[in-house]
Design an enzyme around this catalytic site. Structure first.
Site, short mmCIF file in Angstrom:
data_model
loop_
_atom_site.label_atom_id
_atom_site.label_comp_id
_atom_site.label_asym_id
_atom_site.label_seq_id
_atom_site.Cartn_x
_atom_site.Cartn_y
_atom_site.Cartn_z
N ASP A 22 -10.25 3.33 2.05
CA ASP A 22 -10.44 2.86 3.43
C ASP A 22 -11.18 3.90 4.27
OD1 ASP A 22 -9.25 0.37 3.10
OD2 ASP A 22 -7.25 1.13 3.55
N LYS B 178 0.81 -1.23 0.00
CA LYS B 178 0.00 0.00 0.00
C LYS B 178 0.84 1.28 0.00
CE LYS B 178 -4.30 -1.64 2.11
NZ LYS B 178 -5.32 -1.36 3.16
#
Length: 286
Positions: free
Chosen positions: A107, A71
């Site tokens: 997210d 990520k």
């Protein structure tokens, strides 16, 4: 699902990636909408990340999800990232268009959507306690601040990690007051009594463990608990909240909402309501 040369390909990169539930979410939504798309896992080892990203770009995938441990490392390999992803310092969704790769982070979108859906909680003007200081915490802190939180306090076992997280975002998100504390204060009723929401971003609860001495009974009247852990569906933190009559929810809704956000980014379409949730429920048997 018939796969042909015309099928649009999406997927997820990670290492390992075979355990990912994302194919369940996205393929269910593609089928429900009758889209000729497919979502597949791509195992990419850390030392092969640059080659993996270049390969996906060269074969013409429409986009892909990014999971651990890529990520953060993927950011220099992208052509651009959104301001929110840049602030969070992590990307979990990539779109490929016109030979260019753009990184997003859904997210935070998932967290805010889950808070609104499951707890009817609006962060604007509220005082929030975030447990943990890792990548999930940074996403939570940024998204809560962008949603208008009046104050965000980061409590972590390592004070230095909490301070580093706050230092990264405080200068950019000046409308929110940030603070850091040690986990020892969680047993202090006076400390806990100032919060409208507690968000657990750590892995505590996955193995049946808990935060010792947590003074949940002192939470501000009307306060809520959100635990990002979704397996098991009821962690000790949530069990304690339920026993005290405190509104609470696990990370299931956030997982679904971040997937729905990525789906919209890639396709421009919205998954049928409940489609992804039902598919995930069937797999997890929750």
């Amino acid at each position: 699902m018939a796969i042909t040369g015309k099928t649009t390909v999406t997927g997820i990169i990670g290492w390992p990636v075979s355990h990912s539930l994302s194919p369940v979410l996205h393929n269910a939504a593609f089928q429900a909408l009758g889209l000729d798309w497919i979502y597949v896992p791509f195992p990419v080892a850390p030392e092969r990340l640059a080659a993996g990203v270049a390969g996906l770009k060269s074969v013409g995938v429409a986009g892909f999800s990014v999971t651990i441990p890529h990520k953060v490392a993927i950011i220099p390999l992208l052509d651009q990232v959104t301001p929110e992803a840049e602030l969070i310092g992590a990307v979990n969704t990539v779109v490929a268009r016109d030979g260019s790769l753009t990184g997003y982070n859904t997210d935070g979108i998932g967290l805010i959507a889950a808070l609104r859906e499951k707890l009817s909680f609006e962060p604007a003007g509220k005082n929030i306690l975030v447990l943990g200081a890792g990548g999930a915490a940074r996403s939570a802190v940024v998204s809560l601040a962008l949603a208008g939180a009046a104050g965000v306090t980061v409590a972590n076992r390592s004070p230095d990690s909490a301070a580093a997280l706050v230092q990264l975002v405080a200068a950019r998100l000046t409308q929110t007051e940030f603070a850091t504390r040690g986990l020892g204060l969680l047993s202090d009723p006076g400390f806990m009594g100032s919060f409208d929401l507690v968000v657990n971003t750590t892995s505590v609860g996955m193995a049946g463990d808990s935060f010792p001495g947590l003074a949940l009974s002192s939470l501000k009247s009307g306060g809520c608990i959100y635990d990002m852990v979704y397996a098991p569906p009821v962690t000790p933190l949530l069990a304690q909240a339920c026993s005290l009559g405190i509104p609470c929810a696990n990370g299931f809704a956030m997982l679904v909402a971040q997937g729905e956000a990525a789906f919209r980014i890639w396709t421009g379409a919205t998954p049928p309501k409940g489609c992804m949730e039902s598919a995930l429920t069937a797999v997890l048997q929750v």
